[in-house]
Design a protein around this motif. Structure first.
Motif, mmCIF file in Angstrom:
data_model
loop_
_atom_site.group_PDB
_atom_site.id
_atom_site.type_symbol
_atom_site.label_atom_id
_atom_site.label_comp_id
_atom_site.label_asym_id
_atom_site.label_seq_id
_atom_site.Cartn_x
_atom_site.Cartn_y
_atom_site.Cartn_z
ATOM 1 N N LYS A 395 0.861 -1.184 0.000
ATOM 2 C CA LYS A 395 0.000 0.000 0.000
ATOM 3 C C LYS A 395 0.896 1.233 0.000
ATOM 4 C CE LYS A 395 -0.532 0.432 5.047
ATOM 5 N NZ LYS A 395 -1.481 0.598 6.166
ATOM 6 N N ASN A 396 0.394 2.285 -0.618
ATOM 7 C CA ASN A 396 1.090 3.571 -0.616
ATOM 8 C C ASN A 396 0.053 4.656 -0.887
ATOM 9 O OD1 ASN A 396 0.753 3.398 -3.463
ATOM 10 N ND2 ASN A 396 2.769 2.457 -3.692
ATOM 11 N N GLY A 397 0.522 5.818 -1.322
ATOM 12 C CA GLY A 397 -0.378 6.941 -1.554
ATOM 13 C C GLY A 397 -0.271 7.990 -0.475
ATOM 14 N N VAL A 398 -0.591 9.212 -0.830
ATOM 15 C CA VAL A 398 -0.546 10.316 0.120
ATOM 16 C C VAL A 398 -1.412 10.016 1.332
ATOM 17 C CG1 VAL A 398 -0.985 12.783 0.428
ATOM 18 C CG2 VAL A 398 -0.124 11.937 -1.770
ATOM 19 N N ASP A 399 -2.556 9.398 1.084
ATOM 20 C CA ASP A 399 -3.470 9.038 2.169
ATOM 21 C C ASP A 399 -3.421 7.547 2.499
ATOM 22 O OD1 ASP A 399 -4.998 11.641 2.665
ATOM 23 O OD2 ASP A 399 -5.209 11.414 0.496
ATOM 24 N N ARG A 400 -2.401 6.855 1.972
ATOM 25 C CA ARG A 400 -2.218 5.422 2.223
ATOM 26 C C ARG A 400 -3.458 4.634 1.811
ATOM 27 N NH1 ARG A 400 2.743 4.406 2.420
ATOM 28 N NH2 ARG A 400 2.673 2.722 3.955
ATOM 29 N N ASN A 401 -4.034 5.017 0.683
ATOM 30 C CA ASN A 401 -5.260 4.377 0.201
ATOM 31 C C ASN A 401 -5.084 3.720 -1.159
ATOM 32 O OD1 ASN A 401 -5.084 6.995 -1.073
ATOM 33 N ND2 ASN A 401 -7.205 6.731 -1.727
ATOM 34 N N VAL A 402 -3.844 3.479 -1.566
ATOM 35 C CA VAL A 402 -3.585 2.881 -2.874
ATOM 36 C C VAL A 402 -3.014 1.480 -2.694
ATOM 37 C CG1 VAL A 402 -2.341 3.071 -5.064
ATOM 38 C CG2 VAL A 402 -3.201 5.134 -3.923
ATOM 39 N N MET A 403 -3.712 0.497 -3.239
ATOM 40 C CA MET A 403 -3.217 -0.873 -3.250
ATOM 41 C C MET A 403 -2.099 -0.956 -4.280
ATOM 42 S SD MET A 403 -5.351 -4.415 -3.923
ATOM 43 C CE MET A 403 -6.147 -4.439 -2.311
#
Length: 432
Positions: A395-403
């Motif tokens: 997981k990653n993303g600025v809001d940690r919402n990307v698989m």
């Protein structure tokens, strides 16, 4: 594999609390203790098998404990392990020669170190030496390392451990077409995010900053892939102001994007390029490479104790050979296309998937609520269930919402179908 050999997850967590600095977290509410790896698979201390779709964060491109690579690595350990690069060994010059062959354009001369953070730091040093200017432009939501300067050019708040960044750093809008920072739509925007770099140079810098740095694909920002002509426009602007283009290929390098380096997908040759992670397939090695014209200005003494270490250099040569001989670039293209097509089919069924993006086998599925806002808590829950069913996904993303899918590049068509089917099943069960 007997679990009694291992202390287990709970004991490890207790020791972490007592002996490891608290900045280091871990994935999952109920994490496993990983004890064995073989190509695209991992096993935990209970003997449970997992399909690894994250590759230790884009490190194990050639697979865990790859026997062809380990054979060459072990032979080098038996022969010569370390003398430092102030002595002559042939391993690192042979590797440098090979990197000059496989990197784009006229990139030719390398400096070897051990981590991606060191490579980025070295690239900034070289740019400053060459241009006489230490000002840096970076992208919002980029991540470039854990040193003081690397954190200062990192545009993600959660990775800024030190709240007091180094001066002389300026941030430009990142090219995220799903969540455009300029509220525009591509291609009508005419690369407004790239054009903003020129405005920034004119208004906020000396007029000729030393370097602009960007990841080809922003990894920790959520596998953000810039539109096709973005880097060409950026390079045109930078050349007008004698500013060097530094491309960070720490996560994207070595076949992950379907090319040896992701910037090759954009038909642009950087002035300096950083690499690490997959170069050693688990062995610690990194490098920055530049043209002879730029590199030859770096004449004052410089060394890295473990840079170009005989074992790491031998391993890296084996990695490059394996990538070519086993056609990992082609597999990354094929399996990446299969994965994204499958995720887009799931997106039609499951509204929790707001966006699917990627290049090669660096792909992201952004999880959202019905109103389009980030849904990190839903993602965490889904990842936990997938882990329990034998799938390790990042997981990653600025809001940690990307698989995040960044698997070993040896995965098969069947592996991709398995993970897509498992994801479909979990999202269906949860009515997402």
């Amino acid at each position: 594999m007997e679990s009694k050999k291992y202390i287990g997850p709970e004991a490890i967590i207790e020791k972490k609390k007592k002996y490891i600095m608290p900045c280091l977290g871990h994935f999952y509410k109920e994490p496993a203790q990983m004890v064995k790896g073989s190509m695209q698979y991992l096993w935990d201390s209970t003997g449970k098998k997992y399909l690894d779709m994250y590759a230790g964060v884009s490190v194990m491109n050639c697979g865990h404990c790859n026997p062809e690579i380990l054979e060459k690595m072990k032979a080098q350990i038996d022969e010569l392990q370390h003398v430092c690069n102030i002595y002559l060994t042939e391993n690192f010059v042979n590797l440098a020669e090979k990197l000059a062959e496989v990197t784009p354009g006229d990139l030719q001369k390398s400096f070897f170190c051990s981590t991606g953070s060191e490579a980025t730091e070295g690239a900034f040093l070289l740019a400053s030496v060459y241009t006489g200017n230490s000002e840096i432009i970076a992208l919002r939501h980029g991540l470039h390392g854990r040193t003081k300067l690397g954190m200062s050019v990192t545009g993600l708040t959660m990775w800024r451990t030190d709240p007091n960044p180094v001066g002389g750093i300026h941030f430009a809008p990142n090219p995220n077409c799903y969540r455009c920072p300029m509220n525009k739509k591509f291609p009508e925007c005419d690369y407004a995010c790239a054009n903003a770099i020129e405005d920034l140079i004119k208004s906020s810098t000396s007029g000729h900053p030393g370097a602009f740095i960007a990841e080809t694909i922003q990894g920790n920002a959520g596998c953000v892939v810039p539109p096709k002509g973005y880097f060409k426009r950026v390079k045109e602007i930078l050349d007008q102001y004698n500013t060097l283009l530094i491309i960070d290929e720490v996560q994207t390098g070595f076949a992950r994007s379907g090319k040896m380096f992701a910037i090759e997908n954009y038909d642009v040759v950087p002035d300096i390029m950083c690499m690490a992670k997959a170069l050693g397939n688990g062995a610690p090695i990194s490098a920055f490479i530049s043209t002879a014209k730029i590199a030859d200005t770096y004449t004052r003494p410089g060394a890295s104790t473990l840079g170009g270490n005989p074992v790491s250099s031998t391993t890296a040569m084996a990695v490059l050979d394996y990538i070519e001989e086993h056609k990992l670039m082609e597999n990354a293209q094929a399996r990446g296309g299969q994965l994204r097509n499958g995720l887009r089919e799931l997106q039609k069924k499951h509204p929790v998937i707001g966006d699917v993006r990627g290049l090669g086998l660096m792909d992201g599925a952004e999880f959202i609520h019905a109103d389009g806002s980030p849904a990190p808590e839903i993602l965490d829950d889904v990842l936990e269930v997938l882990k329990d069913r034998g799938f390790i996904i990042g997981k990653n993303g600025v809001d940690r919402n990307v698989m995040a899918f960044q698997p070993p590049l040896v995965i098969t068509e069947e592996n991709v179908n398995d993970v897509l089917n498992a994801l479909d099943m979990v999202l269906t069960e949860k009515n997402l």
